[in-house]
Enzyme design. Structure first.
Site, PDB file in Angstrom:
ATOM      1  N   ASP A  70     -20.638 -52.367  -2.323  1.00  0.00           N
ATOM      2  CA  ASP A  70     -19.847 -51.788  -1.289  1.00  0.00           C
ATOM      3  C   ASP A  70     -18.918 -53.111  -0.982  1.00  0.00           C
ATOM      4  OD1 ASP A  70     -18.814 -49.553   0.179  1.00  0.00           O
ATOM      5  OD2 ASP A  70     -19.320 -50.806   1.801  1.00  0.00           O
ATOM      6  N   SER A  71     -17.770 -53.094  -0.717  1.00  0.00           N
ATOM      7  CA  SER A  71     -16.982 -54.295  -0.460  1.00  0.00           C
ATOM      8  C   SER A  71     -15.780 -54.071   0.264  1.00  0.00           C
ATOM      9  CB  SER A  71     -16.392 -54.888  -1.546  1.00  0.00           C
ATOM     10  OG  SER A  71     -16.043 -54.184  -2.488  1.00  0.00           O
TER      11      SER A  71
HETATM   12  P1  IMP Z   1     -15.445 -49.216  -1.634  1.00  0.00           P
HETATM   13  O1  IMP Z   1     -16.554 -50.450  -1.714  1.00  0.00           O
HETATM   14  O2  IMP Z   1     -15.553 -48.346  -2.767  1.00  0.00           O
HETATM   15  O3  IMP Z   1     -15.640 -48.878  -0.111  1.00  0.00           O
HETATM   16  O4  IMP Z   1     -13.992 -50.130  -1.592  1.00  0.00           O
HETATM   17  C1  IMP Z   1     -13.673 -51.323  -1.493  1.00  0.00           C
HETATM   18  C2  IMP Z   1     -12.389 -51.433  -1.278  1.00  0.00           C
HETATM   19  O5  IMP Z   1     -12.018 -52.707  -0.649  1.00  0.00           O
HETATM   20  C3  IMP Z   1     -11.475 -51.491  -2.568  1.00  0.00           C
HETATM   21  O6  IMP Z   1     -11.045 -50.295  -2.838  1.00  0.00           O
HETATM   22  C4  IMP Z   1     -10.367 -52.359  -2.227  1.00  0.00           C
HETATM   23  O7  IMP Z   1      -9.378 -51.936  -1.503  1.00  0.00           O
HETATM   24  C5  IMP Z   1     -10.907 -53.377  -1.163  1.00  0.00           C
HETATM   25  N1  IMP Z   1     -11.594 -54.602  -2.077  1.00  0.00           N
HETATM   26  C6  IMP Z   1     -12.909 -54.901  -2.614  1.00  0.00           C
HETATM   27  N2  IMP Z   1     -13.315 -55.933  -3.530  1.00  0.00           N
HETATM   28  C7  IMP Z   1     -11.790 -56.229  -3.691  1.00  0.00           C
HETATM   29  C8  IMP Z   1     -11.583 -57.224  -4.458  1.00  0.00           C
HETATM   30  O8  IMP Z   1     -12.172 -58.108  -5.106  1.00  0.00           O
HETATM   31  N3  IMP Z   1      -9.988 -57.506  -4.684  1.00  0.00           N
HETATM   32  C9  IMP Z   1      -9.265 -56.577  -3.705  1.00  0.00           C
HETATM   33  N4  IMP Z   1      -9.589 -55.432  -3.059  1.00  0.00           N
HETATM   34  C10 IMP Z   1     -10.823 -55.279  -2.953  1.00  0.00           C
END
Ligand code: IMP
Length: 193
Positions: A70-71
């Site tokens: 999750d990021s």
């Molecule tokens: P989740 O972890 O599925 O909630 O989504 C993380 C969201 O954070 C992604 O859809 C991107 O919009 C953004 N994100 C996370 N890591 C990166 C990266 O390495 N580059 C660009 N955007 C990121």
């Protein structure tokens, strides 16, 4: 070789995780391989909670050792937004979300555009119901316009202090040396090895 399920539907993430875990003593499988088509719940208030929720959900469903990421992007001037909501900050495409951030930072000077990418990786083991997490961060600033065409998400507007260009201007190799995800997975990798 034991299987390791990578529980993400995000293609950009999946490719990076596969590269960063190359040659570990596990066979990497994705959600398609594991026959999981469900929407994976993500209702936590922190990256840690969401990473654990995703890994546990897919791990219980598949019975496999499972890793989830999750990021998101935390922008100081926006008090940490878009944060855990990065993927769904505004409806539409990655491009729409990039434009929304640029709009909110319009006229804000460079020294107030500091930001960090955060990734939390969770590893769930269904055999004993155990979970571990690792966090990685990457510091930078939000560029005034998008630059570069590689990567995904907010990469075109994240000027990365370690490589002195946006993540989208970096090669996959360069990004994978310094990214938040690389820093979290480096620790996970040691554990898996
Ligand atoms: P989740 O972890 O599925 O909630 O989504 C993380 C969201 O954070 C992604 O859809 C991107 O919009 C953004 N994100 C996370 N890591 C990166 C990266 O390495 N580059 C660009 N955007 C990121």
């Amino acid at each position: 070789m034991p299987k390791l399920l990578i529980a993400t539907k995000n293609k950009g993430k999946l490719i990076e995780i596969q590269n960063l875990l190359e040659n570990i003593p596990h066979q990497l499988v994705d959600l398609g391989d594991a026959g999981i088509t469900d929407d994976i719940p993500e209702t936590g208030a922190t990256f840690e909670e969401n990473a654990i929720q995703k890994a546990r959900f897919a791990g219980l469903k598949s019975g496999l050792l499972t890793l989830a990421d999750d990021s998101g992007l935390e922008i100081e001037y926006l008090e940490g937004r878009p944060g855990v909501k990065s993927a769904r900050y505004v409806p539409g495409t990655d491009n729409d979300r990039v434009n929304q951030v640029l709009k909110e930072l319009k006229g804000v000077p460079t020294e107030k555009r500091n930001a960090k990418f955060v990734a939390v990786v969770a590893l769930f083991d269904p055999r004993d119901n155990s979970v571990k997490t690792w966090r990685g961060e990457s510091l930078g600033t939000i560029a005034d316009v998008p630059r570069g065409s590689r990567g995904f998400g907010y990469d075109p507007i994240f000027y990365n202090f370690d490589i002195r260009k946006t993540n989208a201007q970096a090669t996959a190799r360069e990004k994978n040396q310094v990214s938040h995800r690389a820093r979290a997975l480096r620790q996970a990798r040691i554990f898996l090895e």
